[in-house]
Design an enzyme around this catalytic site. Structure first.
Site, PDB file in Angstrom:
ATOM      1  N   PRO A  92       8.626 -48.696 -40.159  1.00 36.41           N
ATOM      2  CA  PRO A  92       8.934 -48.523 -41.579  1.00 36.41           C
ATOM      3  C   PRO A  92       8.976 -47.049 -41.937  1.00 36.41           C
ATOM      4  O   PRO A  92       8.078 -46.284 -41.577  1.00 36.41           O
ATOM      5  CB  PRO A  92       7.749 -49.207 -42.276  1.00 36.41           C
ATOM      6  N   SER A 123      10.439 -50.499 -45.319  1.00 42.33           N
ATOM      7  CA  SER A 123       9.268 -49.913 -45.979  1.00 42.33           C
ATOM      8  C   SER A 123       9.131 -50.437 -47.407  1.00 42.33           C
ATOM      9  O   SER A 123      10.123 -50.749 -48.058  1.00 42.33           O
ATOM     10  CB  SER A 123       9.432 -48.387 -46.004  1.00 42.33           C
ATOM     11  N   HIS A 126       0.238 -42.508 -38.349  1.00 39.15           N
ATOM     12  CA  HIS A 126       1.293 -42.324 -39.344  1.00 39.15           C
ATOM     13  C   HIS A 126       2.205 -41.151 -38.955  1.00 39.15           C
ATOM     14  O   HIS A 126       2.678 -40.402 -39.802  1.00 39.15           O
ATOM     15  CB  HIS A 126       0.671 -42.089 -40.724  1.00 39.15           C
ATOM     16  N   ARG A 174      10.068 -40.329 -28.324  1.00 36.78           N
ATOM     17  CA  ARG A 174      11.357 -39.668 -28.487  1.00 36.78           C
ATOM     18  C   ARG A 174      12.373 -40.094 -27.442  1.00 36.78           C
ATOM     19  O   ARG A 174      13.495 -39.597 -27.443  1.00 36.78           O
ATOM     20  CB  ARG A 174      11.169 -38.126 -28.414  1.00 36.78           C
ATOM     21  N   ARG A 199      10.683 -41.147 -36.389  1.00 31.73           N
ATOM     22  CA  ARG A 199      11.636 -40.051 -36.599  1.00 31.73           C
ATOM     23  C   ARG A 199      12.852 -40.146 -35.691  1.00 31.73           C
ATOM     24  O   ARG A 199      13.953 -39.741 -36.078  1.00 31.73           O
ATOM     25  CB  ARG A 199      10.934 -38.707 -36.379  1.00 31.73           C
TER      26      ARG A 199
HETATM   27  C1  FNR Z   1       6.842 -42.710 -42.156  1.00 29.06           C
HETATM   28  N1  FNR Z   1       5.887 -43.684 -41.829  1.00 29.06           N
HETATM   29  C2  FNR Z   1       5.683 -44.737 -42.694  1.00 29.06           C
HETATM   30  N2  FNR Z   1       4.831 -45.737 -42.370  1.00 29.06           N
HETATM   31  C3  FNR Z   1       4.655 -46.803 -43.186  1.00 29.06           C
HETATM   32  O1  FNR Z   1       3.891 -47.701 -42.847  1.00 29.06           O
HETATM   33  N3  FNR Z   1       5.343 -46.874 -44.375  1.00 29.06           N
HETATM   34  C4  FNR Z   1       6.206 -45.914 -44.778  1.00 29.06           C
HETATM   35  O2  FNR Z   1       6.820 -46.008 -45.846  1.00 29.06           O
HETATM   36  C5  FNR Z   1       6.373 -44.779 -43.939  1.00 29.06           C
HETATM   37  N4  FNR Z   1       7.184 -43.745 -44.317  1.00 29.06           N
HETATM   38  C6  FNR Z   1       7.465 -42.737 -43.424  1.00 29.06           C
HETATM   39  C7  FNR Z   1       8.415 -41.778 -43.770  1.00 29.06           C
HETATM   40  C8  FNR Z   1       8.780 -40.809 -42.836  1.00 29.06           C
HETATM   41  C9  FNR Z   1       9.828 -39.817 -43.201  1.00 29.06           C
HETATM   42  C10 FNR Z   1       8.176 -40.800 -41.556  1.00 29.06           C
HETATM   43  C11 FNR Z   1       8.582 -39.795 -40.509  1.00 29.06           C
HETATM   44  C12 FNR Z   1       7.221 -41.733 -41.225  1.00 29.06           C
HETATM   45  C13 FNR Z   1       5.251 -43.669 -40.505  1.00 29.06           C
HETATM   46  C14 FNR Z   1       6.109 -44.393 -39.471  1.00 29.06           C
HETATM   47  O3  FNR Z   1       6.146 -45.774 -39.719  1.00 29.06           O
HETATM   48  C15 FNR Z   1       5.568 -44.197 -38.044  1.00 29.06           C
HETATM   49  O4  FNR Z   1       4.207 -44.542 -38.003  1.00 29.06           O
HETATM   50  C16 FNR Z   1       5.751 -42.764 -37.530  1.00 29.06           C
HETATM   51  O5  FNR Z   1       6.992 -42.245 -37.935  1.00 29.06           O
HETATM   52  C17 FNR Z   1       5.639 -42.732 -36.010  1.00 29.06           C
HETATM   53  O6  FNR Z   1       5.708 -41.436 -35.535  1.00 29.06           O
HETATM   54  P1  FNR Z   1       7.075 -40.772 -34.967  1.00 29.06           P
HETATM   55  O7  FNR Z   1       7.732 -41.756 -34.052  1.00 29.06           O
HETATM   56  O8  FNR Z   1       7.911 -40.478 -36.156  1.00 29.06           O
HETATM   57  O9  FNR Z   1       6.592 -39.557 -34.270  1.00 29.06           O
END
Ligand code: FNR
Length: 378
Positions: free
Chosen positions: A77, A106, A275, A310, A330
């Site tokens: 999400p 999300s 997160h 990644r 990401r």
């Molecule tokens: C997130 N993440 C996140 N998690 C969640 O439970 N609800 C959310 O709305 C969001 N929003 C969010 C926005 C952005 C821009 C990012 C980068 C991340 C966390 C996401 O689900 C996840 O845990 C991480 O992105 C994992 O790490 P990597 O793969 O981005 O390094």
């Protein structure tokens, strides 16, 4: 430097989208140590090369909560995902669905539940935050169930937001920041088509639907800032567990004791996650936290993990460390920002290829054969 498809997409995304959007996705909390460790610790996990194992027939298929996945990957999400391409959540959901993997919407998506769920063949996963406004939570759960969602990802690592200084610097947060940046981006000739819909600011789908009025980025940030709930405990979640009919996954577990509590609570799964380094800087990277959690609860519930993934090699590393399935954050956002649905599809194709190569060269034929035995002490 770590080279992978998502690294290349990251560089391209940085050139393409407004800086405040790039940094919102790319950044983490405080000095971003945990964000960096997520990537580096995982990339440092050494795979064990094995040869002459007849691995001509590989299967990446994975069973998860009664679903068959084409590979052990799902999209995490990501809030405001819809700003990275026009109706971005719809585009990412289509790409995931066509690839045969789950997409998680999300709570704070731009496109509402009712817009995204129908574009998918498989049931959409829905992510819910703990919010003070329990009416919003119940409304969102009801709408997600009505739209056919089965799997709930319940995120518990945001009782308070981590300080993301990049967002302050970029104008994404801070007094009057978001709306000013947003409007600048909307009228900028290079970006206008991407961040505006017919010249209007985006609505925040699920929040607008609940509040019954259009909400722009500034409204959303104000609403969210007043809604974090540090008072929550396991006991307060029981109504959700009883209310939700499908599998419930607790996202944001980084400690074996909390993982055991999730088992006691009756969760079907956990996401081992910090997160993406966006909450408490200085906590363990996911790659370092995962093995002890797997030792504590493997077999008692399904273990998902994210943070720093990644490439397909990283997927294999996470599974070897104890995950059953891995979430991409990401990595898919960068691809979405560059080329929309086609970008996410391309990224997922590359990740699949990389998983295949890693399995071939570590001598395993199926995902269940990837264990700690597939690793070697570096
Ligand atoms: C997130 N993440 C996140 N998690 C969640 O439970 N609800 C959310 O709305 C969001 N929003 C969010 C926005 C952005 C821009 C990012 C980068 C991340 C966390 C996401 O689900 C996840 O845990 C991480 O992105 C994992 O790490 P990597 O793969 O981005 O390094």
């Amino acid at each position: 430097m770590i080279i992978s498809a998502s690294t290349d997409y990251r560089a391209a995304a940085q050139r393409r989208i407004p800086p405040f959007l790039f940094h919102y996705a790319d950044g983490g909390a405080y000095a971003e140590r945990t964000l960096r460790r997520n990537v580096e610790d995982l990339a440092d996990v050494a795979l064990r090369q094995r040869v002459l194992k007849n691995v001509s027939a590989l299967s990446l298929e994975t069973q998860l909560f009664g679903e068959t996945l084409s590979m052990p990957v799902a999209l995490a999400p990501v809030g405001l995902c819809g700003m990275y391409a026009r109706r971005g959540e719809v585009q990412a959901a289509r790409a995931a669905d066509r690839k045969g993997i789950p997409f998680t919407l999300s709570t704070v998506s731009l496109c509402p539940i009712e817009e995204v769920a129908p574009v998918m063949q498989r049931p959409m996963w829905f992510q819910l935050y703990v919010l003070k406004d329990r009416g919003f939570m119940k409304n969102a759960l009801e709408r997600a169930q009505a739209a056919g969602c089965k799997t709930l990802v319940f995120t518990v690592d945001m009782p308070t937001p981590g300080a993301r200084y990049r967002d302050l610097h970029s104008g994404m947060s801070g007094p009057n920041g978001p709306m000013r940046r947003y409007l600048q981006a909307m009228v900028h000739p290079r970006w206008a088509w991407d961040v505006g819909v017919n010249g209007r600011p985006h609505d925040l789908g699920n929040v607008s639907a609940y509040l019954g009025k259009p909400t722009g980025l500034a409204d959303y940030i104000a609403w969210l800032a007043n809604n974090f709930d540090p008072s929550i405990s396991w006991k307060d979640l029981e109504w959700i567990r009883d209310f939700w009919k499908g599998p419930m996954i607790i996202k944001g577990i980084l400690d074996p004791e909390d993982a055991r509590d999730a088992v006691r609570f009756g969760a079907d799964g956990i996401v081992v996650s910090n997160h993406g380094g966006r909450q408490l800087d200085g906590v363990l990277s996911s790659a370092r936290a995962l093995p002890a959690i797997a030792d504590a609860v493997k077999g008692d519930l399904t273990i998902l993990a994210d943070g720093g993934v990644r490439s397909g090699l990283d997927v294999v590393r996470m599974i070897a460390l104890g995950a059953d399935t891995v979430l991409l954050g990401r990595a898919f956002i960068y691809a979405l920002a560059v080329a929309g649905e086609a970008g996410v599809t391309h990224l997922l194709d590359l990740i699949e290829k990389e998983i295949r190569v890693a399995m071939t060269l570590t001598g395993v034929k199926s995902i269940s054969e990837i264990t700690r035995d597939s690793l070697v002490q570096a």
